[in-house]
Write an enzyme that holds these catalytic residues in place. Structure first.
Site, PDB file in Angstrom:
ATOM      1  N   LYS A   9       5.709   8.078  -7.563  1.00 55.38           N
ATOM      2  CA  LYS A   9       6.981   7.464  -7.188  1.00 55.38           C
ATOM      3  C   LYS A   9       7.699   6.812  -8.382  1.00 55.38           C
ATOM      4  O   LYS A   9       7.103   6.613  -9.444  1.00 55.38           O
ATOM      5  CB  LYS A   9       6.743   6.438  -6.086  1.00 55.38           C
ATOM      6  CG  LYS A   9       6.282   7.070  -4.778  1.00 55.38           C
ATOM      7  CD  LYS A   9       6.113   6.012  -3.699  1.00 55.38           C
ATOM      8  CE  LYS A   9       5.723   6.624  -2.371  1.00 55.38           C
ATOM      9  NZ  LYS A   9       5.594   5.589  -1.328  1.00 55.38           N
ATOM     10  N   TYR A  49      11.978  12.072   4.191  1.00 48.49           N
ATOM     11  CA  TYR A  49      11.511  10.921   4.962  1.00 48.49           C
ATOM     12  C   TYR A  49      12.168  10.824   6.335  1.00 48.49           C
ATOM     13  O   TYR A  49      12.165   9.768   6.963  1.00 48.49           O
ATOM     14  CB  TYR A  49      11.723   9.625   4.173  1.00 48.49           C
ATOM     15  CG  TYR A  49      10.766   9.485   3.012  1.00 48.49           C
ATOM     16  CD1 TYR A  49       9.423   9.211   3.230  1.00 48.49           C
ATOM     17  CD2 TYR A  49      11.203   9.650   1.700  1.00 48.49           C
ATOM     18  CE1 TYR A  49       8.534   9.095   2.171  1.00 48.49           C
ATOM     19  CE2 TYR A  49      10.318   9.531   0.633  1.00 48.49           C
ATOM     20  CZ  TYR A  49       8.989   9.244   0.879  1.00 48.49           C
ATOM     21  OH  TYR A  49       8.106   9.128  -0.173  1.00 48.49           O
ATOM     22  N   ASN A 112       4.765   1.451  -3.998  1.00 49.07           N
ATOM     23  CA  ASN A 112       3.312   1.619  -4.010  1.00 49.07           C
ATOM     24  C   ASN A 112       2.816   2.812  -4.834  1.00 49.07           C
ATOM     25  O   ASN A 112       1.737   3.325  -4.604  1.00 49.07           O
ATOM     26  CB  ASN A 112       2.775   1.670  -2.584  1.00 49.07           C
ATOM     27  CG  ASN A 112       3.321   2.827  -1.784  1.00 49.07           C
ATOM     28  OD1 ASN A 112       3.840   3.791  -2.330  1.00 49.07           O
ATOM     29  ND2 ASN A 112       3.190   2.740  -0.481  1.00 49.07           N
ATOM     30  N   HIS A 115       2.750   8.839  -3.202  1.00 48.78           N
ATOM     31  CA  HIS A 115       2.775   9.372  -1.835  1.00 48.78           C
ATOM     32  C   HIS A 115       1.762  10.495  -1.771  1.00 48.78           C
ATOM     33  O   HIS A 115       1.606  11.257  -2.723  1.00 48.78           O
ATOM     34  CB  HIS A 115       4.163   9.938  -1.496  1.00 48.78           C
ATOM     35  CG  HIS A 115       4.150  10.829  -0.288  1.00 48.78           C
ATOM     36  ND1 HIS A 115       4.295  10.345   0.987  1.00 48.78           N
ATOM     37  CD2 HIS A 115       3.971  12.174  -0.167  1.00 48.78           C
ATOM     38  CE1 HIS A 115       4.215  11.362   1.845  1.00 48.78           C
ATOM     39  NE2 HIS A 115       4.014  12.480   1.163  1.00 48.78           N
ATOM     40  N   GLU A 126       5.322  19.565   3.534  1.00 47.94           N
ATOM     41  CA  GLU A 126       5.823  18.862   2.358  1.00 47.94           C
ATOM     42  C   GLU A 126       5.811  19.756   1.126  1.00 47.94           C
ATOM     43  O   GLU A 126       6.737  19.705   0.306  1.00 47.94           O
ATOM     44  CB  GLU A 126       5.003  17.585   2.144  1.00 47.94           C
ATOM     45  CG  GLU A 126       5.255  16.562   3.232  1.00 47.94           C
ATOM     46  CD  GLU A 126       4.445  15.294   3.100  1.00 47.94           C
ATOM     47  OE1 GLU A 126       4.813  14.306   3.759  1.00 47.94           O
ATOM     48  OE2 GLU A 126       3.428  15.272   2.356  1.00 47.94           O
TER      49      GLU A 126
END
Length: 139
Positions: A9, A49, A112, A115, A126
């Site tokens: 990320k 998302y 965080n 993913h 995905e």
């Protein structure tokens, strides 16, 4: 062998942790079968998302995921989905086990660092969202 999908990320890329994360993945038996650095457009992030569209954090998640570059990856190993979830650690870094990616590099529950797909079926979707079949078959 199983293939899963992962994103390093924007927070981890911007903070210079991408190489360390890639090294940890390889040290845990993952083979990188496709990798691309890109900056997600708003429509890409919203589409990816979409499952969270009704959640209160959706807008901030999309904003975060489009703020700078990300690294998209297809990773392969036995039990790749489950193993990646273990190596990533809990979504909230405060609850993540020592030595996990999120414990080492995450700033918060939203920022965080990584993913990872949560199931083989999710991984398949995905992977198709970001990689063409030809990209994944040329290895």
């Amino acid at each position: 062998m199983q293939t899963t999908f992962s994103i390093i990320k924007p927070d981890a890329v911007a903070n210079g942790h991408a190489g360390k994360i890639l090294s940890l993945l390889e040290a845990n038996g993952f083979r990188i079968v496709a990798l691309r650095m890109t900056r997600l457009s708003q429509s890409q992030a919203e589409g990816f998302y979409a499952v969270h569209a009704a959640r209160p954090f959706f807008a901030s998640l999309v904003k975060f995921m489009t703020e700078s570059s990300v690294i998209l990856m297809a990773l392969e190993r036995e039990d790749a989905v489950l193993k990646l979830r273990e190596v990533m650690g809990a979504t909230n870094p405060a609850n993540a086990a020592d030595g996990t990616i999120r414990k080492l590099f995450a700033e918060s529950i939203e920022r965080n660092s990584i993913h990872g797909s949560d199931a083989p079926e999710t991984a398949a979707e995905e992977l198709k969202y970001f990689f063409t079949g030809i990209e994944l078959s040329q290895r």
